[in-house]
Enzyme design. Structure first.
Site, PDB file in Angstrom:
ATOM      1  N   ASP A  80     -24.310-128.017 -87.010  1.00 34.05           N
ATOM      2  CA  ASP A  80     -23.290-128.489 -87.964  1.00 34.05           C
ATOM      3  C   ASP A  80     -21.991-127.730 -87.709  1.00 34.05           C
ATOM      4  O   ASP A  80     -21.967-126.497 -87.708  1.00 34.05           O
ATOM      5  CB  ASP A  80     -23.796-128.230 -89.399  1.00 34.05           C
TER       6      ASP A  80
ATOM      7  N   ASP B 281     -20.120-134.589 -87.794  1.00 32.72           N
ATOM      8  CA  ASP B 281     -20.160-133.177 -87.404  1.00 32.72           C
ATOM      9  C   ASP B 281     -21.543-132.549 -87.412  1.00 32.72           C
ATOM     10  O   ASP B 281     -21.666-131.349 -87.238  1.00 32.72           O
ATOM     11  CB  ASP B 281     -19.182-132.362 -88.256  1.00 32.72           C
ATOM     12  N   GLU B 282     -22.594-133.351 -87.624  1.00 30.96           N
ATOM     13  CA  GLU B 282     -23.912-132.715 -87.626  1.00 30.96           C
ATOM     14  C   GLU B 282     -24.984-133.616 -87.032  1.00 30.96           C
ATOM     15  O   GLU B 282     -24.876-134.839 -87.082  1.00 30.96           O
ATOM     16  CB  GLU B 282     -24.316-132.268 -89.040  1.00 30.96           C
TER      17      GLU B 282
HETATM   18  P1  TTP Z   1     -19.556-130.848 -93.911  1.00 33.26           P
HETATM   19  O1  TTP Z   1     -20.339-130.466 -92.694  1.00 33.26           O
HETATM   20  O2  TTP Z   1     -20.304-131.036 -95.181  1.00 33.26           O
HETATM   21  O3  TTP Z   1     -18.470-129.729 -94.214  1.00 33.26           O
HETATM   22  P2  TTP Z   1     -17.564-128.923 -93.218  1.00 33.26           P
HETATM   23  O4  TTP Z   1     -17.929-129.142 -91.796  1.00 33.26           O
HETATM   24  O5  TTP Z   1     -16.131-129.197 -93.540  1.00 33.26           O
HETATM   25  O6  TTP Z   1     -17.857-127.435 -93.655  1.00 33.26           O
HETATM   26  P3  TTP Z   1     -19.179-126.564 -93.373  1.00 33.26           P
HETATM   27  O7  TTP Z   1     -18.730-125.385 -92.568  1.00 33.26           O
HETATM   28  O8  TTP Z   1     -19.658-126.165 -94.730  1.00 33.26           O
HETATM   29  O9  TTP Z   1     -20.134-127.429 -92.650  1.00 33.26           O
HETATM   30  O10 TTP Z   1     -18.742-132.166 -93.649  1.00 33.26           O
HETATM   31  C1  TTP Z   1     -18.174-132.448 -92.384  1.00 33.26           C
HETATM   32  C2  TTP Z   1     -16.866-133.180 -92.536  1.00 33.26           C
HETATM   33  O11 TTP Z   1     -17.043-134.378 -93.275  1.00 33.26           O
HETATM   34  C3  TTP Z   1     -15.830-132.368 -93.283  1.00 33.26           C
HETATM   35  O12 TTP Z   1     -15.098-131.496 -92.420  1.00 33.26           O
HETATM   36  C4  TTP Z   1     -14.975-133.445 -93.894  1.00 33.26           C
HETATM   37  C5  TTP Z   1     -15.919-134.610 -94.119  1.00 33.26           C
HETATM   38  N1  TTP Z   1     -16.309-134.684 -95.548  1.00 33.26           N
HETATM   39  C6  TTP Z   1     -15.558-135.468 -96.397  1.00 33.26           C
HETATM   40  O13 TTP Z   1     -14.610-136.142 -95.971  1.00 33.26           O
HETATM   41  N2  TTP Z   1     -15.901-135.509 -97.730  1.00 33.26           N
HETATM   42  C7  TTP Z   1     -16.936-134.762 -98.247  1.00 33.26           C
HETATM   43  O14 TTP Z   1     -17.199-134.818 -99.468  1.00 33.26           O
HETATM   44  C8  TTP Z   1     -17.713-133.955 -97.352  1.00 33.26           C
HETATM   45  C9  TTP Z   1     -18.856-133.121 -97.876  1.00 33.26           C
HETATM   46  C10 TTP Z   1     -17.357-133.931 -96.018  1.00 33.26           C
HETATM   47 MG    MG Z   2     -19.926-129.052 -91.198  1.00 31.61          MG
END
Ligand code: TTP
Ligand code: MG
Length: 370
Positions: A13, A109-110
């Site tokens: 992720d 992203d994951e």
């Molecule tokens: P995430 O992997 O949940 O968050 P992140 O990568 O920003 O942070 P982390 O280090 O905690 O993993 O989500 C990935 C992307 O998806 C995030 O950068 C933006 C998008 N996203 C949204 O647009 N709305 C949301 O509510 C969430 C949770 C994510």
């Molecule tokens: Mg993330």
């Protein structure tokens, strides 16, 4: 010594994904609180924010106006550079496929990777995860976190454990202990409502959940009971499902009112068949098995299938077979509340009858190999 089947799963992720891409593209933003999302003077929400912004209590899905109140000096990026995020996502996915074809992306992203068998012939999922993180960094100048374990549930929680830029390995021997320390909200399926109910029952951590018997969890949480029972014990048999391999294409419609009229049934099914036909065209796919699903007013549901001797892909052909199947049900006499069609035995680009589990040999359970 007995032999059990142990898989090796990595969950990767990206850290603060959209925000990290913005910081990479604008080095002057580095080290600063940064929010990606709607404008603070709009009804928009935060998509994500940098770890510096998280210190102020800002998080995804929070109204941007509230984020602004918490940290007025944060940089707000309100024009999404979606094509940049997509490009990074594709670069990262390419790296995953260097290691295994069993890649299941969950979002941009994951992804889960099943590396039980892998293209590097490396038995250590930990080393592979480190290599993957290093490659992502070299290629994209961004960091990713990884969780390494023997199932999806634990791998996903583990990837979050040492964010950002961290890796956590949970071997089968460590799993129950790892789970026992988890706050209950970390369990998949525990949203605000379930969390409140659990805390009301005194279930605050995995350890508290582990004390409950299966029948008690079923009494308390219905069909989620077995899931919680298994999760608490580190059992999660879900396989990594590569998203480009689909086993079936289907559509169903719950009707506004129960119907018996044959013409109405015909028209609704025809619409569904046309919709599926378009999807088949888009994927250049064909199928040999056509399945009709009907649910009656009493919620009793049945399916009827037909397997052709050659692949089908035209909505008219699909509809002909479906209409034949309708005559083998009580549709038209007994009121219906749902109609659906699905096609399986798919062939064509991106489709295959495929069961990743069958390809994997049984292995000794060796923690040192993780
Ligand atoms: P995430 O992997 O949940 O968050 P992140 O990568 O920003 O942070 P982390 O280090 O905690 O993993 O989500 C990935 C992307 O998806 C995030 O950068 C933006 C998008 N996203 C949204 O647009 N709305 C949301 O509510 C969430 C949770 C994510
Ligand atoms: Mg993330």
């Amino acid at each position: 010594m007995y032999s059990i089947f142990v898989r090796k799963i990595i969950h990767v992720d990206m850290d603060a994904f959209f925000a990290a891409v913005e910081v990479r593209n604008h080095p002057e933003y580095k080290g600063k609180p940064l929010v990606v999302g709607g404008r603070p003077d709009s009804r928009g929400v935060v998509s994500t924010c940098s770890y510096e912004a998280r210190k102020y209590g800002i998080h995804s899905a929070m109204p941007s106006a509230q984020a602004y109140k918490l940290c007025p000096h944060a940089i707000f990026v309100c024009d999404h550079n979606f094509s940049d995020y997509k490009e990074v996502s594709e670069q990262v996915r390419e790296i995953f496929f260097e290691y295994t074809d069993l890649v299941e992306p969950l979002s941009l992203d994951e992804a889960y990777l099943d590396v039980t068998e892998n293209k590097m012939n490396n038995p250590s999922a930990t080393l592979l995860a480190e290599e993957i993180r290093a490659k992502i960094k070299a290629k994209t100048k961004l960091t990713a976190s990884a969780g390494v374990s023997y199932n999806k549930f634990i791998a996903k929680i583990a990837s979050d454990y040492r964010k950002p830029d961290g890796i956590t390995v949970v071997t089968p021997a460590e799993a129950v202990d790892f789970i026992s320390k988890l706050p209950i909200r970390k369990f998949w399926g525990v949203g605000k409502v379930t969390e409140k109910k659990m805390i009301g029952l005194g279930i605050k951590t995995g350890a508290d959940l582990q004390k409950y018997e299966l029948y008690e969890l079923i009494e308390l949480f219905g069909k989620s009971g077995p899931y919680f029972y298994n999760a608490a014990r580190g059992v999660d048999e879900r396989t990594v499902e590569p998203s480009h391999i689909r086993k079936s294409i289907g559509r169903e419609t719950t009707l506004k009112t129960d119907i018996t009229d044959k013409e109405e049934i015909y028209n609704i099914l025809k619409e569904i068949a046309e919709d599926i036909g378009k999807t088949m065209d888009r994927y250049n796919a064909a199928a040999i098995t056509v399945t009709l699903k009907v649910k009656f007013h009493d919620f009793k549901s049945i399916t009827r299938s037909f397997t052709a001797d050659r692949p089908l892909n035209k909505s008219e052909e699909i509809m002909n077979h479906i209409w034949n199947l309708v005559s083998k049900t009580e549709a038209g006499s007994k009121p219906l509340r749902l109609l659906g069609i699905s096609l399986s035995g798919l062939s064509g680009k991106g489709f295959a009858e495929y069961d990743p589990q069958l390809k994997l040999p049984f292995k000794e359970s060796l923690d040192k190999d993780f």
